[in-house]
Motif scaffolding. Structure first.
Motif, short mmCIF file in Angstrom:
data_model
loop_
_atom_site.label_atom_id
_atom_site.label_comp_id
_atom_site.label_asym_id
_atom_site.label_seq_id
_atom_site.Cartn_x
_atom_site.Cartn_y
_atom_site.Cartn_z
N ASP A 132 1.46 -4.00 3.75
CA ASP A 132 2.45 -2.88 4.21
C ASP A 132 2.01 -1.56 3.76
OD1 ASP A 132 5.16 -2.10 4.73
OD2 ASP A 132 5.71 -2.32 2.62
N LEU A 133 1.88 -0.96 4.88
CA LEU A 133 1.34 0.43 5.09
C LEU A 133 2.43 1.54 4.95
CD1 LEU A 133 -1.35 -0.34 7.76
CD2 LEU A 133 -2.15 0.42 5.36
N PRO A 134 2.01 2.66 4.26
CA PRO A 134 3.08 3.86 4.37
C PRO A 134 2.66 4.67 5.66
CG PRO A 134 0.71 4.36 2.82
CD PRO A 134 0.86 2.97 3.32
N ARG A 135 3.56 5.49 5.97
CA ARG A 135 3.41 6.43 7.42
C ARG A 135 2.43 7.36 7.14
NH1 ARG A 135 7.95 8.39 8.78
NH2 ARG A 135 7.32 8.92 11.11
N ALA A 165 0.91 -1.15 0.00
CA ALA A 165 0.24 0.09 0.00
C ALA A 165 0.80 1.20 0.01
CB ALA A 165 -1.05 -0.15 1.39
N ASP A 166 2.04 1.13 -0.37
CA ASP A 166 2.91 2.35 -0.23
C ASP A 166 3.82 2.37 -1.50
OD1 ASP A 166 4.67 4.18 0.41
OD2 ASP A 166 6.12 3.27 1.74
N PRO A 167 3.02 3.39 -2.47
CA PRO A 167 3.72 3.60 -3.77
C PRO A 167 5.00 4.13 -3.75
CG PRO A 167 1.96 5.05 -3.19
CD PRO A 167 1.99 4.20 -1.91
N LEU A 168 5.69 4.62 -2.81
CA LEU A 168 6.67 5.29 -2.67
C LEU A 168 7.90 4.34 -1.89
CD1 LEU A 168 5.85 8.85 -1.59
CD2 LEU A 168 6.16 7.99 -4.08
#
Length: 372
Positions: free
Chosen positions: A252-255, A171-174
């Motif tokens: 997997d999550l971004p902050r 879930a974190d494109p960066l």
């Protein structure tokens, strides 16, 4: 009982025993039958068709969904009452439809064409044999470099090794791509941008088959293009489809929090906040926990050493006010060359794999107890 006069999103109930089944259509109206067969085809289902209650013993009771044409309602009055009966008509102004629905014990009254999308969703649920939804776990770093992606991969690899249907979602494109971390960036399959136009319902089976398969699990990651966001509606549709397949889903999550991430958080069963055992990391994690906690009720902390003076895993959990998952171990095998085929958690007897296995045993037991 409810009337459906517009397309709505619906997560259906499982067929008996959680197994796929064939919907039963009862009508002599050829035009209505054509429409219902078309909708079944759109949902990937083959229907059983009769003019009235089937003479074959058990067919009425066994069908996971019964679609009764309004023309056939009088022929169904004497049938045994059961759930999953939908009375289907076309005349929006016919007030008598309610009486007929009550007479046959229908759960829903549906008018075509307005209710077509609702019916496709319901039929598709039957076709997929929806059972218990996947246990869905999100992993997020308390600060940058906390090791959240590594833990997410290790959890997914361990789940798949235990024989569970497993989907790992990036879930974190960066973040650089979890397919890269798993050594499968060139593996064929769809990535997030391919689902950007998704609306309503995404077929769970089709989703699973379309994604790259790495280390016995499916991976939904990002490609190397310029797109760095997917509309919230698409995120909702994809995650809902993944959950319907059962097993486990690891995200997997971004902050950072945006509408798309909020959609993911709303579908998680629990979240793991990975926090290095140092004061600045704990302070940063507190802000992350505060933001995530507005959407996710069950957030827990996993602590990663080495420990700063005066800190241990229990103290970190106390400072954050979160339940403790445990201490995330470090494996020297994780210091591998880029592109290695050995993913995090691959060493069965390694400390990280043991940590992940123990986590799943506890989490799945809790989920089973909650469903009982």
């Amino acid at each position: 009982m409810e009337t459906v006069t517009a397309a709505v999103t619906h997560e259906g109930q499982p067929a008996a025993g959680g197994r796929p089944g064939r919907p039963l259509i009862l009508t002599e109206d050829e035009d209505l039958l054509d429409d219902l067969l078309r909708l079944c085809a759109a949902a990937g289902a083959k229907a059983e068709v009769h003019h009235g209650v089937p003479e074959l013993r058990g067919s009425w009771e066994a069908a996971p969904l019964v679609l009764v044409g309004d023309d056939a309602a009088r022929r169904v009055r004497g049938a045994a009452r059961r759930r999953g009966v939908v009375l289907v008509g076309r005349d929006q102004d016919d007030s008598g439809v309610w009486k007929r629905a009550v007479e046959i014990g229908a759960d829903h009254v549906l008018m075509l064409p307005d209710g077509e999308q609702w019916l496709v969703d319901r039929i598709a649920d039957v076709t997929e044999g929806v059972g218990r939804p996947a246990l869905t776990v999100g992993v997020i770093g308390g600060r940058g470099g906390a090791g959240a992606s590594t833990l997410a991969c290790a959890l997914a690899v361990t789940s798949a090794r235990e024989g569970l249907r497993t989907l790992l979602v990036d879930a974190d494109p960066l973040g650089g791509g979890l397919d890269v971390l798993l050594g499968g960036e060139s593996t064929e399959g769809l990535r997030w941008p391919a689902f950007a136009a998704s609306r309503g319902r995404v077929g769970g089976g089709a989703l699973e088959e379309s994604l790259p398969r790495l280390h016995s699990l499916r991976v939904l990651s990002w490609d190397r293009g310029d797109r760095i966001a997917v509309p919230p509606q698409a995120v909702r549709a994809v995650l809902a489809a993944a959950r319907r397949r059962g097993g486990t889903v690891v995200v997997d999550l971004p902050r950072r929090l945006d509408d798309g991430v909020a959609e993911v958080l709303s579908q998680l069963d629990l979240g793991i906040l990975v926090v290095p055992a140092e004061l600045r990391a704990v302070a940063a994690a507190g802000r992350v926990a505060s933001a995530v906690g507005m959407v996710l009720r069950d957030l827990r902390v996993a602590v990663r050493g080495p420990y700063a003076p005066g800190l241990d895993d229990r103290e970190v959990a106390r400072l954050l006010g979160l339940p403790l998952v445990g201490e995330v171990p470090v494996e020297s095998a994780l210091q591998r060359p880029r592109g290695s085929d050995s993913p995090p958690g691959a060493a069965v007897r390694g400390p990280l794999a043991r940590f992940c296995k123990e986590f799943w045993e506890r989490a799945l037991a809790e989920a089973g107890a909650g469903a009982a």
